[in-house]
Design an enzyme around this catalytic site. Structure first.
Site, PDB file in Angstrom:
ATOM      1  N   TYR A 181     -30.001  76.215  10.864  1.00  0.00           N
ATOM      2  CA  TYR A 181     -31.196  75.422  11.145  1.00  0.00           C
ATOM      3  C   TYR A 181     -31.103  74.682  12.485  1.00  0.00           C
ATOM      4  O   TYR A 181     -32.032  74.699  13.288  1.00  0.00           O
ATOM      5  CB  TYR A 181     -31.427  74.407  10.013  1.00  0.00           C
ATOM      6  CG  TYR A 181     -32.477  73.367  10.315  1.00  0.00           C
ATOM      7  CD1 TYR A 181     -33.817  73.627  10.080  1.00  0.00           C
ATOM      8  CD2 TYR A 181     -32.127  72.138  10.871  1.00  0.00           C
ATOM      9  CE1 TYR A 181     -34.784  72.679  10.374  1.00  0.00           C
ATOM     10  CE2 TYR A 181     -33.094  71.194  11.172  1.00  0.00           C
ATOM     11  CZ  TYR A 181     -34.412  71.462  10.920  1.00  0.00           C
ATOM     12  OH  TYR A 181     -35.362  70.532  11.234  1.00  0.00           O
TER      13      TYR A 181
ATOM     14  N   ASP B 173     -37.187  77.624   4.448  1.00  0.00           N
ATOM     15  CA  ASP B 173     -38.616  77.332   4.549  1.00  0.00           C
ATOM     16  C   ASP B 173     -39.057  77.157   5.996  1.00  0.00           C
ATOM     17  O   ASP B 173     -40.191  77.471   6.353  1.00  0.00           O
ATOM     18  CB  ASP B 173     -38.937  76.055   3.769  1.00  0.00           C
ATOM     19  CG  ASP B 173     -38.024  74.903   4.165  1.00  0.00           C
ATOM     20  OD1 ASP B 173     -36.826  74.974   3.849  1.00  0.00           O
ATOM     21  OD2 ASP B 173     -38.511  73.953   4.794  1.00  0.00           O
TER      22      ASP B 173
ATOM     23  N   LYS C  62     -34.083  76.053  -4.001  1.00  0.00           N
ATOM     24  CA  LYS C  62     -34.914  74.933  -3.540  1.00  0.00           C
ATOM     25  C   LYS C  62     -36.223  75.500  -2.990  1.00  0.00           C
ATOM     26  O   LYS C  62     -36.220  76.219  -1.999  1.00  0.00           O
ATOM     27  CB  LYS C  62     -34.145  74.189  -2.445  1.00  0.00           C
ATOM     28  CG  LYS C  62     -34.980  73.415  -1.446  1.00  0.00           C
ATOM     29  CD  LYS C  62     -35.301  72.031  -1.932  1.00  0.00           C
ATOM     30  CE  LYS C  62     -36.010  71.230  -0.847  1.00  0.00           C
ATOM     31  NZ  LYS C  62     -35.114  70.627   0.116  1.00  0.00           N
TER      32      LYS C  62
END
Lengths: 246, 519
Positions: B262, B297, B369
């Site tokens: 990330y 996400d 998640k």
């Protein structure tokens, strides 16, 4: 004659609105009455509390329907921009640039300051665009540089200078503590300090940015929620031609 | 118990795991040979180094900055040496360091003695972490069966820790199982961790050890009252991944955002730096019993969720592999994904169902998640609420583990208390109403949902084969993940990487590797 308008529920001029809010009091019959009274205090009448729910020991949530007598004169209302001016399509914009400018238009954009949200600048600039509206990178006659997020204003200006940009797009998503106004103001001040404000068409964008706000800060235009690449591109190319920038 | 509804071929899933192993292997070799400034600072924190200068520079930073040319030996031995040489109590030494005392000016005395002291200091902090873990486990046992499934996850983000506490307690009382305190914008780019309680932040609150402690205490109060464990979450991602993991271990956080890539993709942090940092931070998470949340996400905020679904699955495999390599167990791997497809796509919700069920079946023991719609949320709160509840439906139906509640006011403002209330109420309605739905439903073997899942898995394999062929770092350079390109030596924090020397010593690393079975 004035053209007075009021909210419409199911009858002309009934003035009906729906409200939801919370109050820092425990739920109960006093809270219910407090919600009704507060709606009346706002100038509504016929306030009806249709829902009350405790959110914690100290906070309660309400849904209220109410009616207002207040109206405004529609004929005196001015919008953020002229609704009759429709944006050109991507193809029309490319053709317009070929015909009237004769070279690629250079657009540099970034989300500035500490704001980490690329969603706005990406919606306008990325190849794919947003909601089936292609972004500027897809435009044959536009050279688009998307610097991403958390870009210092200085870096954005230096980059625009180095690439001879015609237009700079500044995106601001975060508005907490008015950080967007602060960042946008700093951007214009930096440009002015360098004596280069006139060199670029400057555009501010973001969900909470209006044309009026942007103009007040010193931008040429501001674009808010629901803006697509063609809105921004149309503004840039028309302005360039209007001002004889080539 | 995850039941098979998609009939995904086991050999293809095994093949993806093998590819993940091959892809990560050269990166893990690099990781093994290097340390970073924040790995060293985290080590010092886990030796108990604490405090801050009047200018706000934390003691671990002051020590590591002073030891820059000795970093290949590790900071621990030099810090312990300073204690031996000066004969000071640790707190007193830290105070002098904060006042400007430079420990690098002291000569190395008995190196063996310093190493033994460093190891003893680490053991002291480790026993605090052990106690935290034991306490969490005892409370989870005591309140067994009281949490929602999936766990309902809510965010607070006022900027002021004391205001966060009020909102967090209200959210937990309303039904949230997990409270995450969003960090202030740009904390991920600070190469130090701020100190003490904080009341100012933009779009969130600083992650500091004191803020962690304040929130922990507040959530524990609600836990006792509700007889339901309340999980506390914060974000490790950024330039201080290992240090924030260390603080989380010391203050008994339960979950931590920790993604292997990330920072590289979305915060432009140097890739070598991130890879080294994520491993050390994940070892700390593993040891302290923290569940990590990965950030897949985010891919879907820059790429299209329908077309690039395979990049999410590929990243899940890579995050899983890096997690195993750091000693995390599957129950600690909250692999991420999101409900982000364009709402105008015909059968879009069926494709979301396919993606979520696929993730569930491929990662059966992992507390996945699942993130709500954000990209396509507009100011239309009424439509937004329906989108959130379609997401609630898919999440419950497919048995996700950690459910981040969508806010009807997403894209408008940071959530109001009533926005959270509506989110919890509607989610509980949907989830209660379809509790057993998947016991009742099977998918047509040749139907749209099954075909979509197979197609995404196939494309994932093709994509991972390509990444294996050209290498993970090259793939990142070529913008194969999230459509974002990052160069190997570009990005922030590159200067903070140091090759470990012959005599590199790090008692925290050794203890972690030993107890996690990685040595």
């Amino acid at each position: 004659m004035a053209h007075i308008i009021r909210p419409y529920g199911d009858t002309m001029d009934d003035g009906k609105v729906q409200l939801s809010f919370s109050l820092p009091v425990p739920a109960g019959s006093r809270a219910l009455e407090a919600a009704r009274r507060i709606a009346l205090a706002w100038g509504f009448h016929e306030a009806e509390v249709v829902h009350m729910a405790p959110m914690s020991d100290e906070f309660t949530f309400f849904v209220v329907y109410a009616a207002t007598q207040h109206g405004i004169d529609w004929d005196t209302v001015e919008g953020d921009r002229d609704d009759s001016e429709k944006p050109m399509t991507m193809d029309e914009i490319n053709a317009f640039i070929r015909a009237h400018i004769g070279r690629k238009v250079v657009v540099v954009g970034a989300c500035t300051g500490f704001d980490a949200h690329t969603v706005g600048i990406d919606a306008i600039m990325n190849m794919k665009g947003y909601n089936h509206h292609y972004g500027l990178e897809r435009y044959e006659m536009i050279e688009a540089h998307n610097l991403g997020a958390q870009v210092p204003n200085e870096t954005l200006i230096d980059y625009a200078e180095a690439h001879n940009a015609d237009a700079i797009l500044v995106s601001q998503v975060v508005t907490q503590k008015n950080s967007h106004v602060h960042n946008l103001t700093e951007f214009i001040e930096l440009l002015e300090a360098k004596g280069e404000r006139g060199r670029f068409i400057c555009i501010a964008g973001g969900p909470r940015i209006s044309n009026k706000l942007a103009a007040k800060i010193g931008f040429d235009a501001g674009f808010g929620h629901g803006t697509y690449a063609e809105d921004v591109a149309t503004f840039i190319v028309k302005k360039m031609v209007q001002e004889g920038r080539k | 118990m995850v039941t098979n509804k998609l009939n995904l071929p086991k050999e293809k899933i095994d093949r993806a795991r093998e590819l993940a192993k091959n892809i990560c292997a050269p990166v893990l070799d690099f990781i093994d040979a290097h340390t970073t400034v924040t790995v060293e600072r985290a080590t010092l924190r886990l030796l108990g180094a604490d405090g801050v200068s009047t200018e706000g520079a934390p003691v671990p930073n002051l020590v590591v900055d002073a030891l820059r040319d000795k970093m290949s030996e590790g900071a621990a031995v030099w810090y312990a040496n300073a204690l031996v040489q000066t004969g000071l109590e640790q707190g007193e030494l830290d105070r002098r360091i904060a006042e400007g005392f430079n420990i690098a000016t002291l000569p190395m005395g008995d190196r063996q003695k310093a190493k033994e002291l460093a190891a003893a200091l680490a053991r002291r902090q480790f026993s605090r972490i052990d106690a935290n873990r034991a306490y969490r486990e005892s409370k989870l046992e005591e309140f067994k069966g009281r949490s929602h499934s999936p766990l309902l996850y809510l965010i607070v983000a006022t900027g002021n820790i004391y205001e966060d506490v009020k909102q967090a307690q209200a959210a937990a009382l309303a039904g949230a199982d997990v409270i995450a305190v969003i960090r202030t914008t740009a904390q991920s780019l600070l190469d130090y961790v701020p100190y003490g309680p904080t009341t100012e932040g933009f779009g969130g609150t600083y992650a500091t050890q004191e803020n962690f402690r304040i929130m922990r205490q507040a959530l524990d109060e609600v836990m006792e009252r509700e007889q339901r464990y309340i999980y506390q979450t914060n974000y490790a991602s950024g330039l201080c991944m290992p240090e924030i993991a260390a603080m989380g271990a010391l203050e008994r956080l339960d979950m931590m955002l920790n993604d292997s890539m990330y920072g590289i993709l979305f915060r432009d942090i140097n890739m070598y730096r991130t890879f080294v940092d994520q491993r050390f931070s994940r070892m700390i998470n593993a040891y302290s019993g923290i569940i990590i949340n990965t950030g897949e996400d985010n891919y879907l905020t820059t790429s299209d969720a329908f077309e690039k679904a395979y990049t999410v699955l590929a990243s899940q495999f890579l995050n899983e592999r890096f997690a195993y390599a750091a000693g995390l167990k599957p129950w600690q791997m909250g692999l991420g994904h999101a409900f982000e497809m364009d709402p105008s796509i015909e059968n879009g919700i069926l494709y979301e169902l396919a993606q979520a069920q696929m993730a569930r079946e491929i990662f059966p023991e992992h507390p996945l998640k699942y993130m709500p719609p954000t990209k396509h949320m507009s100011g239309d709160i009424f439509k937004g609420l329906v989108m959130d509840n379609m997401f609630n439906f898919v999440s419950k139906a497919t048995g996700q583990g950690i459910h981040l509640l969508g806010m009807l006011t997403e894209a408008i403002h940071t959530p109001f208390m009533m926005d959270r209330h509506i989110a919890v109420e509607t989610a509980l309605y949907v989830m209660n109403g379809i509790e057993s739905i998947m016991d009742e439903i099977e998918f047509r073997p040749d139907g749209l949902i099954v075909r979509r899942a197979h197609e995404v898995l196939d494309r994932t394999l093709g994509f991972m084969e390509e990444v294996e062929r050209i290498g993970l770092m090259e793939s990142i350079e070529k913008a194969m993940f999230a459509d974002i390109s990052r160069s190997r030596t570009g990005g922030k924090g590159f200067e903070g990487i140091v090759e470990k020397g012959e005599g590199y010593f790090n008692p925290v690393e050794s203890m972690l590797e030993r107890s996690l079975g990685l040595a």
